[in-house]
Design a protein around this motif. Sequence first.
Motif, PDB file in Angstrom:
ATOM      1  N   CYS A  31      54.214  30.942  57.249  1.00 54.19           N
ATOM      2  CA  CYS A  31      54.187  32.140  58.101  1.00 54.19           C
ATOM      3  C   CYS A  31      53.344  31.927  59.349  1.00 54.19           C
ATOM      4  O   CYS A  31      53.720  32.335  60.436  1.00 54.19           O
ATOM      5  N   THR A  69      54.368  47.214  57.275  1.00 56.86           N
ATOM      6  CA  THR A  69      54.186  45.802  56.986  1.00 56.86           C
ATOM      7  C   THR A  69      53.276  45.206  58.062  1.00 56.86           C
ATOM      8  O   THR A  69      52.570  45.908  58.760  1.00 56.86           O
ATOM      9  N   GLU A  72      48.971  41.536  57.561  1.00 59.17           N
ATOM     10  CA  GLU A  72      48.612  42.269  56.354  1.00 59.17           C
ATOM     11  C   GLU A  72      48.197  43.681  56.768  1.00 59.17           C
ATOM     12  O   GLU A  72      47.148  43.852  57.397  1.00 59.17           O
TER      13      GLU A  72
HETATM   14  N1  SAM Z   1      51.333  40.247  54.648  1.00 55.92           N
HETATM   15  C1  SAM Z   1      52.363  40.954  53.977  1.00 55.92           C
HETATM   16  C2  SAM Z   1      53.026  40.084  52.942  1.00 55.92           C
HETATM   17  O1  SAM Z   1      52.768  38.901  52.885  1.00 55.92           O
HETATM   18  O2  SAM Z   1      53.823  40.641  52.186  1.00 55.92           O
HETATM   19  C3  SAM Z   1      53.417  41.558  54.894  1.00 55.92           C
HETATM   20  C4  SAM Z   1      53.899  40.711  56.032  1.00 55.92           C
HETATM   21  S1  SAM Z   1      54.774  39.233  55.581  1.00 55.92           S
HETATM   22  C5  SAM Z   1      55.141  38.586  57.172  1.00 55.92           C
HETATM   23  C6  SAM Z   1      56.312  39.927  55.016  1.00 55.92           C
HETATM   24  C7  SAM Z   1      57.173  38.995  54.206  1.00 55.92           C
HETATM   25  O3  SAM Z   1      57.606  37.943  55.041  1.00 55.92           O
HETATM   26  C8  SAM Z   1      56.486  38.348  53.016  1.00 55.92           C
HETATM   27  O4  SAM Z   1      57.257  38.580  51.860  1.00 55.92           O
HETATM   28  C9  SAM Z   1      56.476  36.882  53.359  1.00 55.92           C
HETATM   29  O5  SAM Z   1      56.571  36.072  52.227  1.00 55.92           O
HETATM   30  C10 SAM Z   1      57.704  36.777  54.243  1.00 55.92           C
HETATM   31  N2  SAM Z   1      57.705  35.606  55.105  1.00 55.92           N
HETATM   32  C11 SAM Z   1      56.762  35.220  55.988  1.00 55.92           C
HETATM   33  N3  SAM Z   1      57.122  34.070  56.601  1.00 55.92           N
HETATM   34  C12 SAM Z   1      58.314  33.722  56.090  1.00 55.92           C
HETATM   35  C13 SAM Z   1      59.203  32.625  56.316  1.00 55.92           C
HETATM   36  N4  SAM Z   1      58.931  31.662  57.173  1.00 55.92           N
HETATM   37  N5  SAM Z   1      60.344  32.585  55.588  1.00 55.92           N
HETATM   38  C14 SAM Z   1      60.639  33.568  54.676  1.00 55.92           C
HETATM   39  N6  SAM Z   1      59.845  34.621  54.444  1.00 55.92           N
HETATM   40  C15 SAM Z   1      58.695  34.695  55.129  1.00 55.92           C
END
Ligand code: SAM
Length: 330
Positions: A31, A69, A72
């Motif tokens: 991410c 969302t 975090e």
């Molecule tokens: N921080 C929170 C969390 O982790 O749930 C909310 C934001 S996060 C960006 C939202 C979702 O995006 C999470 O389920 C995370 O696993 C997913 N995510 C982030 N980067 C990703 C990627 N490169 N490919 C697939 N899913 C991704």
Amino acid sequence: MPEQLRDNYGRKLDYVRLAITDRCNLRCFYCMPSCGIKFVERDELLSYEELERLIGILGGMGVHKVRITGGEPLVRRGAMEFMERIPKISGVQSLHLTTNGTLTLPHIPRLAQLGLASVNISLDALDEDRFFKITKRKGLQAVLESVSRFADAGIPTKLNMVVMAGYNDEDISAMAALARDRDLEIRFIEEMPFNGKSHEHQLYWDHRKLRDHLFAHFPELRAKDREANSTSQMYSAPKWQGSVGIIAAFSRTFCGTCNRLRITPTGMLKTCLYDDGVLDLREILRNGSSDAQIEQAIRTAAAHKPKDGFEAELNRTSHAVSESMATIGG
Ligand code: SAM
Ligand code: SF4
């Protein structure tokens, strides 16, 4: 009756995902880079007042499902108070939260009290070392405790696991076993290239491999009927408490029924995860536009929602898909 927001394909757009911060207490390598990203300044973020105004305008257009969302969400000061105000906004029918679950424990009674309709918790490993290798932080126990407490509080909980070769292969069947033994939805997600350029994206675990792997370990699984607008194909079995699912986020098999809008922390409207922003809402919120003008701008942008994520990617005017998911909201 308000005129329901729709795109030119006739798809009803009734769901908005608001990323309220790009900051995060974890550093999931898929991410964002371990040094973080260039976080936006406070005055570049939409204020809570601006977000509430937007939610009200959207509510008046039939966008009744709201997900908070990030980044975090719980690292932004005032997030809980903000969430408490959302269900009172006209037009909002349900409030949902996506979180990494490391900071949620003390807030669960309040989240239940405000009527949180469901929570999605990201959990990529069931082992401390693998959790650390992925997130660069400790916190697995806090997440597991939160999962149990959310269940005790009666808040429907989904666990989302991004599956990455060499990082959490051995957790796939252990996570699926959790859904066999507990009333949980566990969804396995294809990794996407939204990683803030932290590493080269190479998909190994695509939706077909994931399905074959699940069936090899749990031959009793059967496909469930797909719910309208769902991004996942779910599977379960008669003796299972919960279910497992696969989200083909990179293969993009579900775009045809997409009902989502996204708003980034800086107020960019996205009509597809793969576009690079189609309307600067912060600009029009701050230039004195009326609610009616903002509504019209949203209707025009939403009408042009691309057919699918491939078309959205082709239409991008900036760089290739590589921004951090924390700046989009996932
Ligand atoms: N921080 C929170 C969390 O982790 O749930 C909310 C934001 S996060 C960006 C939202 C979702 O995006 C999470 O389920 C995370 O696993 C997913 N995510 C982030 N980067 C990703 C990627 N490169 N490919 C697939 N899913 C991704
Ligand atoms: Fe943070 Fe969520 Fe991104 Fe992990 S996936 S770094 S928890 S925003």
